[in-house]
Design an enzyme around this catalytic site. Structure first.
Site: not given
Length: 259
Positions: A235, A82-83, A143-146, A207, A22
């Site tokens: 992740h 991921s997605l 979201f990228l940092a997560l 993750d 994503w």
């Protein structure tokens, strides 16, 4: 019909389709593409609406899978992160004869948490959707940092992901919302029990989006599949641990050759 950005490279005798996650694009694979290109013919794809595949709105999982499959080689290993793992899984279910093996990376057949299922809390996904309309850029960056949180190279890996996003056209808010909707609603747990081909699942122990508990639950649900957990990865294991990641794919290729 709008065209999907698709690049074929490499000289290996085995086709490998790589699907990103994503908010990103095919540039995520640059850290491993050189290593893999001598062993595989790589198919680097920007999913519809992402990166250089502009001109698409929000799509369902089935629509996205059909569009990507329409450009793919007749037979290939399909790898999705991921997605992208949901998209690759949907292709495997829809056109099993064209999928030599299914590889999912930091992915889950059901991303949303449930009473008996570890995943992302529904309110977190809904919050991301709401925030997209308020502060598009900041939401994507959050979201990228997560995705790298907890690793020894978290800041460096987050910078890599951010540079990948900014290097290509940004997906529109409708496309990103559509992707989040897929993450909220898709559930392929039961459907994937019908997949009879080789199935490799790769995870990062750190993750925070696809928890390591998922690996054990899917080991039980898909007893013929294989799983590998990268102990110090989060992740994006192919960014933090490219060597080990490539080794896992080369081992899969060797097993397929010996079938």
């Amino acid at each position: 019909m709008n065209d999907i950005w698709w690049q074929t490279t490499g000289e290996g005798n085995c086709h490998l389709v790589l699907l990103h996650g994503w908010g990103l694009n095919a540039e995520v694979w640059r850290c491993i593409s050189q290593e893999l290109s001598s062993h595989f013919t790589l198919h680097l794809v920007d999913l519809p609406g992402y990166g250089r595949s502009q001109g698409y709105g929000a799509l369902t999982l089935d629509e996205m899978a059909r569009l990507v499959a329409s450009r793919a080689p007749e037979c290939a290993i399909w790898l999705g992160w991921s997605l992208g793992g949901l998209v690759a899984s949907q292709v495997a279910l829809s056109e099993p004869s064209r999928v030599d093996a299914l590889v999912t990376v930091a992915s889950s057949p059901c991303f949303q948490a449930g009473a008996d299922w570890p995943g992302i809390k529904p309110e977190v996904l809904s919050g991301f959707q709401r925030q997209l309309s308020e502060d598009f850029q900041r939401t994507v960056e959050r979201f990228l940092a997560l995705q790298t949180l907890g690793t020894e190279t978290a800041r460096q890996d987050a910078r890599v992901l951010k540079s990948i996003v900014l290097a290509q056209p940004m997906p529109g808010a409708d496309v990103l919302n559509g992707g989040l909707e897929i993450l909220k609603t898709a559930d392929l747990r039961e459907a994937l029990t019908a997949w009879q081909g080789p199935f490799l699942r790769l995870y990062g122990r750190l993750d925070g989006l696809v928890l390591r508990k998922v690996a054990a639950l899917l080991d039980a649900r898909f007893p013929d599949s294989e799983s590998q957990v990268f102990e110090k990865a989060a992740h994006a294991p192919f960014i933090s641990h490219p060597r080990e990641f490539c080794d896992a794919l080369l081992a899969l290729k060797a097993r397929l050759a010996n079938r």
